[in-house]
Write a protein that holds these residues in place. Structure first.
Motif, PDB file in Angstrom:
ATOM      1  N   UNK A 115       0.824  -1.211   0.000  1.00 14.31           N
ATOM      2  CA  UNK A 115       0.000   0.000   0.000  1.00 14.31           C
ATOM      3  C   UNK A 115       0.860   1.263   0.000  1.00 14.31           C
ATOM      4  N   UNK A 116       2.057   1.153   0.517  1.00 16.45           N
ATOM      5  CA  UNK A 116       2.950   2.322   0.524  1.00 16.45           C
ATOM      6  C   UNK A 116       3.369   2.645  -0.919  1.00 16.45           C
ATOM      7  N   UNK A 119       0.386   4.247  -2.582  1.00 14.54           N
ATOM      8  CA  UNK A 119       0.238   5.652  -2.197  1.00 14.54           C
ATOM      9  C   UNK A 119       1.262   6.523  -2.944  1.00 14.54           C
ATOM     10  N   UNK A 122       0.101   6.955  -6.551  1.00 15.40           N
ATOM     11  CA  UNK A 122      -1.354   7.088  -6.655  1.00 15.40           C
ATOM     12  C   UNK A 122      -1.786   7.785  -7.942  1.00 15.40           C
TER      13      UNK A 122
ATOM     14  N   UNK B  30      -1.829  -0.744   4.961  1.00 16.26           N
ATOM     15  CA  UNK B  30      -0.916   0.410   4.947  1.00 16.26           C
ATOM     16  C   UNK B  30      -0.267   0.608   6.327  1.00 16.26           C
ATOM     17  N   UNK B  92      -9.037   9.601  -2.351  1.00 14.10           N
ATOM     18  CA  UNK B  92      -7.886   8.716  -2.483  1.00 14.10           C
ATOM     19  C   UNK B  92      -6.606   9.476  -2.837  1.00 14.10           C
ATOM     20  N   UNK B  93      -6.697  10.353  -3.845  1.00 14.98           N
ATOM     21  CA  UNK B  93      -5.487  11.064  -4.287  1.00 14.98           C
ATOM     22  C   UNK B  93      -4.980  12.009  -3.203  1.00 14.98           C
ATOM     23  N   UNK B  95      -5.389  11.732   0.017  1.00 14.98           N
ATOM     24  CA  UNK B  95      -4.788  10.917   1.077  1.00 14.98           C
ATOM     25  C   UNK B  95      -3.380  10.485   0.666  1.00 14.98           C
ATOM     26  N   UNK B  96      -3.252  10.080  -0.594  1.00 16.74           N
ATOM     27  CA  UNK B  96      -1.938   9.649  -1.084  1.00 16.74           C
ATOM     28  C   UNK B  96      -0.940  10.803  -1.028  1.00 16.74           C
ATOM     29  N   UNK B  97      -1.376  11.969  -1.484  1.00 19.53           N
ATOM     30  CA  UNK B  97      -0.472  13.127  -1.482  1.00 19.53           C
ATOM     31  C   UNK B  97      -0.102  13.546  -0.066  1.00 19.53           C
ATOM     32  N   UNK B  99       0.114  11.428   2.548  1.00 22.48           N
ATOM     33  CA  UNK B  99       1.031  10.435   3.120  1.00 22.48           C
ATOM     34  C   UNK B  99       2.435  10.525   2.508  1.00 22.48           C
ATOM     35  N   UNK B 100       2.502  10.956   1.261  1.00 19.29           N
ATOM     36  CA  UNK B 100       3.828  11.037   0.627  1.00 19.29           C
ATOM     37  C   UNK B 100       4.494  12.393   0.866  1.00 19.29           C
ATOM     38  N   UNK B 102       3.619  15.071  -0.593  1.00 20.45           N
ATOM     39  CA  UNK B 102       3.508  15.889  -1.803  1.00 20.45           C
ATOM     40  C   UNK B 102       2.679  17.143  -1.527  1.00 20.45           C
ATOM     41  N   UNK B 135       4.836   8.772   4.652  1.00 15.31           N
ATOM     42  CA  UNK B 135       5.881   7.882   4.122  1.00 15.31           C
ATOM     43  C   UNK B 135       7.138   8.722   3.943  1.00 15.31           C
ATOM     44  N   UNK B 138      13.218   8.495   0.510  1.00 16.52           N
ATOM     45  CA  UNK B 138      14.520   7.850   0.684  1.00 16.52           C
ATOM     46  C   UNK B 138      15.516   8.829   1.307  1.00 16.52           C
TER      47      UNK B 138
END
Lengths: 147, 175
Positions: A115-116, A119, A122, B30, B92-93, B95-97, B99-100, B102, B135, B138
Motif C-alpha cells: 500500500x505504501x 500511495x 497514486x 498500509x 484517495x489522491x 490521502x496519497x499526497x 502520506x507522501x 507531496x 511515508x 529515501x
C-alpha cells in the motif's frame, strides 16, 4: 473496437497505456507485476459463476512488458499487487458504469499488496484505472452491463 | 475474525476482516506495512493513545476507525461520524499526497480538499497520527534527525539566552 476479455481488447488497453503521455510522466520507476483476477458470477454472460479468469500485467516504467491471460491463479511470487473482483464489477468498470477507485474503497475490488507503493504512485494508479474505465472502446457480444 | 499482519510489538489488527470495506482493509495493510517498515514508526504507533475516524470523500458512507491502544492498532469500519472522535475526510489522491508529503495538511485544508474535525485537545494526537501515516522519502530519516537536532539545539540556546538575560536583570535589580 474489440470484444471484452479478448486478446485484442487487452492489446488495445496496452496501446492506450503506452500511448499515454500523462502516464509516462507519472509511471513508477520500478518494475511492477500485478495480477487481475476475474471471479465469475451469476450475472456476467462472459464469466459464469464457478469460473475464473486470471491476467498478469507487468509494467516496467511506462512500458507494458506483459499483459497475458494466465492458465491459473498467480502463485504470488514476485507479484506486487493482486486485484480481485467479480466479473460484473470488472465489466461495469469497462462499461464506464462504476468508478474503480470507489469500488476499491468499498471492497468490491479486493486489493492486496504494498500500500505504501500504491500511495507513492497514486497518480499513476488513477491514470491507469481511468484508462481501463473510460478509454477502451469495447464490443459486448453477449450484452453490455448493467445486466 | 481479526487479521494481524505484523510480528512487531505493535500489532495492527483488522476488525471483522471477512466483511471489512476496502478502505478498512487497505488502511490496515498500509498501517501494518508502515509499522513493519521502521522501528521508529513502530515506537511512535505504540506511544499513541486514542482513536480517530477516516472518511472517504468518494463515498461518505465509508467511515473507518483507527484506534491506538498503546499495545497496538485496531482498524475497522465505523457506523458513521462520532462527535467525540477527530475525523478526517479526504479522497484517495488527497490521502496519497498527504502520506507522501507531496501536499501539506494546511494547504489541503485551505483548498478544501481535506476536511478535519477535532477538538483542541485532540490536535496533538491528530498531528502525531498524520506523522505516523507519512511515508518518509529515501534518505529522509537522517535529514529529519539533523533538523530535529538543530531545532532542539536552537531552542536550548534560546532558553539559555533568556536565562542569562533574566539572571543579569535580577543581579542588576539586587544592586
Amino acid at each position: 473496437m474489440s470484444a471484452i476479455y479478448s486478446q485484442a481488447w487487452y492489446d488495445d488497453l496496452k496501446r492506450l497505456i503506452e500511448g499515454s503521455a500523462e502516464f509516462a510522466a507519472r509511471a513508477p520507476k520500478e518494475r511492477i507485476a500485478m495480477a487481475l483476477e476475474v471471479v465469475g458470477d451469476a450475472s456476467s454472460p462472459y464469466v459464469p459463476a464457478g469460473q475464473e479468469r486470471h491476467y498478469l500485467i507487468v509494467l516496467d516504467g511506462a512500458k507494458v512488458t506483459t499483459l497475458d491471460r494466465l492458465p491459473a491463479r498467480h502463485d504470488g511470487r514476485d507479484l506486487g499487487f493482486r486485484f480481485t473482483a467479480p466479473a460484473t464489477v470488472w465489466e461495469s468498470i469497462a462499461a464506464g458504469l462504476l468508478d474503480p477507485i470507489t469500488a476499491g474503497l468499498r471492497g468490491t475490488i479486493r486489493v492486496r499488496g504494498d500500500m505504501r507503493f500504491l500511495m507513492k504512485n497514486a497518480d499513476a494508479v488513477k491514470i491507469l484505472v481511468d484508462l481501463y474505465a473510460a478509454q477502451v472502446e469495447t464490443d459486448w457480444p453477449s450484452g453490455k452491463p448493467p445486466y | 475474525m481479526a487479521a494481524d499482519l505484523t510480528r512487531a510489538s505493535c500489532a495492527v489488527v483488522l476488525r471483522d476482516e471477512a466483511t471489512a470495506s476496502g478502505l478498512a482493509d487497505m488502511l490496515h495493510q498500509f498501517l501494518a506495512q508502515t509499522v513493519a517498515s521502521s522501528p521508529g514508526k513502530a515506537r511512535l504507533a505504540c506511544r499513541l493513545r486514542g482513536a480517530l475516524l477516516f472518511r472517504a470523500a468518494e463515498d461518505e458512507l465509508l467511515t473507518v476507525s483507527i484506534a491506538f491502544s498503546g499495545a497496538g492498532i485496531e482498524v475497522g469500519d465505523a457506523p458513521g461520524p462520532d462527535p467525540s472522535l477527530p475525523m478526517l475526510t479526504a479522497d484517495f489522491l488527497t490521502t496519497a499526497h498527504l502520506t507522501t508529503g507531496e501536499e501539506r495538511p494546511l494547504g489541503l485544508l485551505v483548498r478544501r480538499r481535506m476536511r478535519v474535525r477535532f477538538r483542541l485537545g485532540q490536535a496533538l494526537f491528530l498531528w502525531r497520527v498524520l506523522g505516523l501515516l507519512r511515508i518518509a522519502p529515501e534518505g529522509a530519516p537522517a535529514r529529519a534527525r539533523w533538523r530535529w537536532a538543530l531545532a532542539v539545539g536552537l531552542l536550548a540556546l534560546a532558553a539559555l539566552a533568556v536565562l542569562a538575560v533574566a539572571l543579569v536583570a535580577l543581579t542588576t535589580d539586587n544592586r
